[in-house]
Write an enzyme that holds these catalytic residues in place. Structure first.
Site, short mmCIF file in Angstrom:
data_model
loop_
_atom_site.label_atom_id
_atom_site.label_comp_id
_atom_site.label_asym_id
_atom_site.label_seq_id
_atom_site.Cartn_x
_atom_site.Cartn_y
_atom_site.Cartn_z
N TYR A 132 2.75 0.18 -0.52
CA TYR A 132 2.83 -0.42 -1.85
C TYR A 132 4.14 -0.09 -2.56
O TYR A 132 4.35 -0.49 -3.71
CB TYR A 132 1.66 0.04 -2.71
N LYS A 184 -3.72 7.92 10.33
CA LYS A 184 -3.52 7.40 11.69
C LYS A 184 -2.38 8.24 12.30
O LYS A 184 -1.28 7.73 12.55
CB LYS A 184 -3.18 5.90 11.61
N ASP A 218 -9.23 3.81 11.89
CA ASP A 218 -10.03 2.83 12.64
C ASP A 218 -11.42 3.39 12.94
O ASP A 218 -12.44 2.72 12.74
CB ASP A 218 -9.31 2.37 13.92
N ASP A 242 -7.09 1.14 0.41
CA ASP A 242 -7.43 -0.20 -0.07
C ASP A 242 -8.45 -0.83 0.88
O ASP A 242 -9.48 -1.38 0.45
CB ASP A 242 -6.15 -1.05 -0.13
N ASP A 246 -12.96 -1.47 0.44
CA ASP A 246 -13.70 -2.75 0.45
C ASP A 246 -14.93 -2.63 1.36
O ASP A 246 -16.01 -3.12 1.03
CB ASP A 246 -12.81 -3.91 0.93
C1 IPM Z 1 -7.41 -3.37 -5.18
C2 IPM Z 1 -6.75 -4.69 -4.95
C3 IPM Z 1 -5.26 -4.56 -5.22
C4 IPM Z 1 -4.69 -3.55 -4.25
C5 IPM Z 1 -4.48 -5.88 -5.16
C6 IPM Z 1 -5.09 -6.93 -6.07
C7 IPM Z 1 -3.03 -5.69 -5.46
O1 IPM Z 1 -7.00 -5.16 -3.68
O2 IPM Z 1 -7.40 -2.89 -6.33
O3 IPM Z 1 -7.96 -2.80 -4.23
O4 IPM Z 1 -4.30 -3.91 -3.14
O5 IPM Z 1 -4.67 -2.37 -4.59
MN MN Z 2 -8.36 -3.90 -2.56
#
Ligand code: IPM
Ligand code: MN
Length: 348
Positions: A132, A184, A218, A242, A246
């Site tokens: 990032y 990793k 992984d 990130d 999810d």
């Molecule tokens: C998150 C989102 C952001 C990230 C995006 C929208 C830039 O996916 O907050 O996890 O990658 O951090």
């Molecule tokens: Mn995200």
């Protein structure tokens, strides 16, 4: 004294869920002094403003920021993300992205045979470095020789402060006292070697009471599905954090309930539901507001209002256990966004 909160409802369904979050925050009785900002895709389309410097300076004066969602279908990818969300994280040096993964009773878990006792951990995602960093670029763009790089920038300083935050959290969270480093190291032999050495050196010297564990990223995705009960606190660099959060959101019941905090322990922190702006559900009153409500809870805890935060969590659990909310997926709740907000607020 009232806590001064900057409210950024943002795009898509952001304003709808923020409204419910504020309803629940108000029900706690904690005094909040709210100032709303209209940053997001609509303002950008109208005026070309993403995050004016003067607004950024104003935001530095608040006790916390409460954010809905950023992302607009008519704005090309990257503009709002980089110019607003990531810029806020970087400029305010919110170097921790704290993402609890907790399965509440009454929530449908996609994992067979897993119960709330099995899914209760926290991911400490480094929030200002790695892929990032924004470093990199194109050479010979648009030609057959096009070359692009995106630098995975790691500093010892950045890794160290995230690791220390995670060790401290592990110490105070419960009696499990186990911290996983997720990386990793077998491939990213430079950047993750920095993490690996920092993790072990800091752990050995300053946190001998905390058990150190390591998992490749992984394999971690595999364990999240197979044995989520193995995790208590995880520290992880930005991009891998990130991705795994999810997956974490899905095993706790989905984006309808997953919240996070962008934390600067010495500065202004920002709390948000971790799902996106869900443009196709905008204005329909069908999106689940529990993630925004949970983000509000995290904000109160961060502001030292632990008691009120605990009351919100108890109210969320009661609402879920009532069986009234059929699903946490948009359009399938069997209730409107505002009704879920009313229900939780009535239980606070
Ligand atoms: C998150 C989102 C952001 C990230 C995006 C929208 C830039 O996916 O907050 O996890 O990658 O951090
Ligand atoms: Mn995200």
């Amino acid at each position: 004294m009232a806590h001064r909160i900057a409210v950024l409802p943002g795009d898509g369904t952001g304003p709808e869920v923020v409204r419910e979050g504020l309803k629940v925050l108000e029900a706690t009785g904690v005094k909040l002094d709210l100032t709303e900002f209209d940053l997001g895709g609509e303002r950008y389309k109208k005026t070309g403003d993403i995050l004016p410097d003067s607004v950024l300076e104003e935001l530095r004066g608040f006790d916390a920021i409460y954010l809905g969602a950023i992302g607009h279908p008519d704005v090309p990818p990257g503009i709002l993300e980089k110019g607003l969300l990531l810029r806020l994280r970087f400029e305010l040096d919110q170097y921790i992205n704290l993402r609890p993964v907790k399965l509440y009773p009454g929530v449908d878990c996609p994992l067979k045979d897993k119960r709330p006792a099995d899914i209760d951990f926290v991911v400490v995602r480094e929030n200002t470095e790695g892929l990032y960093s924004g470093m990199g670029g194109f050479q010979y763009k648009g030609t057959p020789h096009e070359t692009s790089t995106q630098v995975h920038m790691t500093t010892r300083f950045g890794a160290e402060r995230a690791i220390r935050y995670a060790f401290d959290l592990t110490r105070k969270r419960n009696d499990i006292r186990q911290l996983h480093l997720v990386a990793k190291t077998n491939v990213l032999t430079f950047v993750h070697d920095t993490w690996w050495r920092a993790f072990n050196e800091i752990g050995e010297v300053d946190y001998p009471d905390i058990k150190r564990e390591y998992a490749h990223v992984d394999a971690t995705t595999m364990w999240f599905v197979k044995n989520p009960e193995w995790f208590d606190v995880i520290v992880v660099e930005n991009m891998f954090g990130d991705i795994i959060t999810d997956l974490g959101a899905m095993i706790q019941g989905g984006m309808g309930i997953a919240a996070g905090g962008n934390i600067n322990p010495q500065g202004v922190s920002m709390f948000e539901p971790i799902g996106g702006s869900a443009p196709k559900y905008t204005g329909q009153n069908v999106i689940c507001p529990l993630a925004a409500i949970e983000a509000g809870k995290m904000m109160l805890a961060h502001l030292g209002e632990e008691h009120a935060a605990a009351r919100i969590e108890a109210a969320v659990v009661k609402a879920l256990e009532s069986g009234k909310i059929r699903s946490l997926s948009a359009g399938k709740m069997g209730m409107a966004t505002s009704e879920v907000g009313d229900l939780v607020a009535s239980l606070v």
